[in-house]
Design a protein around this motif. Structure first.
Motif: not given
Ligand code: F6R
Ligand code: ZN
Length: 182
Positions: A27, A83-84, A93, A148, A156
């Motif tokens: 990212r 974040g999600h 998780e 998880y 998202y």
């Molecule tokens: C999976 C989780 C983490 C995130 C990772 C990246 O459910 O919470 O592995 O996927 O830290 O963050 P995000 O997915 O929010 O971009």
């Protein structure tokens, strides 16, 4: 139901490097338009990297993954993940911090909020229904191992719209400070 073969992965506990992974994404700042309170100076800042041992997205399966969140700020706001929420609200998780310092922001759709500190060895439980975002408040990579349920799914969009209850910024004293969402 098919029975999978057991498998093992070697994880470098300092760098987070996995000996094998099936999914990997990066990212950059350009992928996170609108997430930070300020516009980044460039679109190609590497914010975080994600590595996953993929398993079938079915009930009973567990995903293991590594997030490497780099140090830095965008106009004083520490680098963070998108974040999600888990689309399946029953899915929790666990994060284990291998390296670095940071904050795990959480919130529920009902308005409950929480923040936990990452430091090496900290194992943090995110209960079902808790949106989660990791923030690197240190000066080295924040390396996180997480587990998880594989049928969690990821929402998202809600976070992209509503944001988190707090932003983590470098305060006037140089220390991380939580400021309420603007
Ligand atoms: C999976 C989780 C983490 C995130 C990772 C990246 O459910 O919470 O592995 O996927 O830290 O963050 P995000 O997915 O929010 O971009
Ligand atoms: Zn998650």
């Amino acid at each position: 139901m098919s029975i999978q073969r057991p498998f093992a992965t070697q994880i470098d506990l300092r760098t987070g490097l996995m000996s094998a992974y099936e999914r990997h994404f990066l990212r950059h700042s350009g992928d996170m338009a609108g997430y930070y309170r300020a516009e980044p100076q460039a679109d190609d800042l590497l914010i975080y990297e994600y590595f996953e041992r993929e398993v079938p997205a079915e009930q009973g399966e567990i995903v293991q993954n590594i997030t490497i969140l780099h140090p830095g700020t965008i106009d004083g706001e520490y680098y963070m993940t998108k974040g999600h929420y888990h689309a399946n609200g029953c899915c929790s998780e666990v994060y284990l911090c291998l390296r670095g310092r940071g904050t795990l922001l959480m919130q529920t759709r009902d308005g409950e909020t929480d923040a936990q500190e990452y430091r090496p060895g900290a194992s943090i439980y995110v209960p079902p229904g808790g949106a989660h975002r990791s923030v690197n408040t240190g000066d080295e990579p924040l390396v996180l191992f997480a587990l998880y349920p594989a049928d969690s799914g990821h929402d998202y969009g809600s976070i992209a719209e509503e944001g988190f209850w707090a932003r983590v910024i470098r305060g006037a004293d140089g220390q991380p400070t939580l400021v309420p969402r603007d």
